[in-house]
Scaffold this motif. Sequence first.
Motif, PDB file in Angstrom:
ATOM      1  N   GLY A  24       0.821  -1.216   0.000  1.00 24.25           N
ATOM      2  CA  GLY A  24       0.000   0.000   0.000  1.00 24.25           C
ATOM      3  C   GLY A  24       0.849   1.257   0.000  1.00 24.25           C
ATOM      4  N   PRO A  35      -4.469   7.421  -0.901  1.00 21.30           N
ATOM      5  CA  PRO A  35      -5.541   6.665  -0.252  1.00 21.30           C
ATOM      6  C   PRO A  35      -6.686   7.574   0.193  1.00 21.30           C
ATOM      7  CG  PRO A  35      -3.708   6.949   1.245  1.00 21.30           C
ATOM      8  CD  PRO A  35      -3.278   7.525  -0.078  1.00 21.30           C
ATOM      9  N   CYS A  39      -9.633   3.876   2.871  1.00 19.84           N
ATOM     10  CA  CYS A  39      -8.379   3.140   2.683  1.00 19.84           C
ATOM     11  C   CYS A  39      -7.469   3.304   3.896  1.00 19.84           C
ATOM     12  CB  CYS A  39      -7.631   3.641   1.446  1.00 19.84           C
ATOM     13  SG  CYS A  39      -8.405   3.251  -0.117  1.00 19.84           S
ATOM     14  N   ARG A  43      -6.080   0.427   6.462  1.00 20.06           N
ATOM     15  CA  ARG A  43      -4.668   0.250   6.813  1.00 20.06           C
ATOM     16  C   ARG A  43      -4.515   0.129   8.328  1.00 20.06           C
ATOM     17  NH1 ARG A  43      -1.056   4.374   3.104  1.00 20.06           N
ATOM     18  NH2 ARG A  43      -1.643   3.499   1.083  1.00 20.06           N
ATOM     19  N   THR A 144      -8.587  -6.074  -0.476  1.00 18.34           N
ATOM     20  CA  THR A 144      -8.571  -5.864   0.966  1.00 18.34           C
ATOM     21  C   THR A 144      -9.671  -6.683   1.626  1.00 18.34           C
ATOM     22  OG1 THR A 144      -7.691  -3.648   0.630  1.00 18.34           O
ATOM     23  CG2 THR A 144      -8.688  -4.081   2.755  1.00 18.34           C
TER      24      THR A 144
END
Length: 168
Positions: A24, A35, A39, A43, A144
């Motif tokens: 990422g 992102p 997103c 993470r 994801t």
Amino acid sequence: MISITPRITFLLIFLCCAALLGFGLYLQHSEGLEPCPLCIFQRYVFVAIGLIAAAAALHGPKQIGTRAYGIGVALFALTGIGLAGRHVWLEHAPKDQLPSCGPGLDFILDSFPLSKALPMIFKGSGECAEVQWRFLGFSISEWTLVWFVLFLGIGAWLLVRKVNDKPL
């Protein structure tokens, strides 16, 4: 037959999370993909799962500890499934049903109390619906989601399996 100990399982979870986060960051800093707020929160969930797995790998838990760490992995994986599921929905929603693009995550967190900021973030925005990268036909949020489902399955498996401390 080779038996995989909980310590090895948790180490593999940690390594997967580290690799996913590293990829990422590569996409962000080398490929220029910024992102969106969803997103970023996904993470954070990978970080949480990775930290739980790292602690478990270092601890080398027995039956009760394996279940406790497995619950932690599973709960954060469920959180990730919720976030990634919302993100995938935004990517596939008709354009007229998308929320408008809003301010960035930093602005939201600086300008609003957390009780108002979190619903705004989890609602998503138009920028969350933009697919900038695909691999094998899946977007980043879809991959994801796959990883969170996999981590949920592993967490559930750790809850029900008998711990065998003697690997072959």
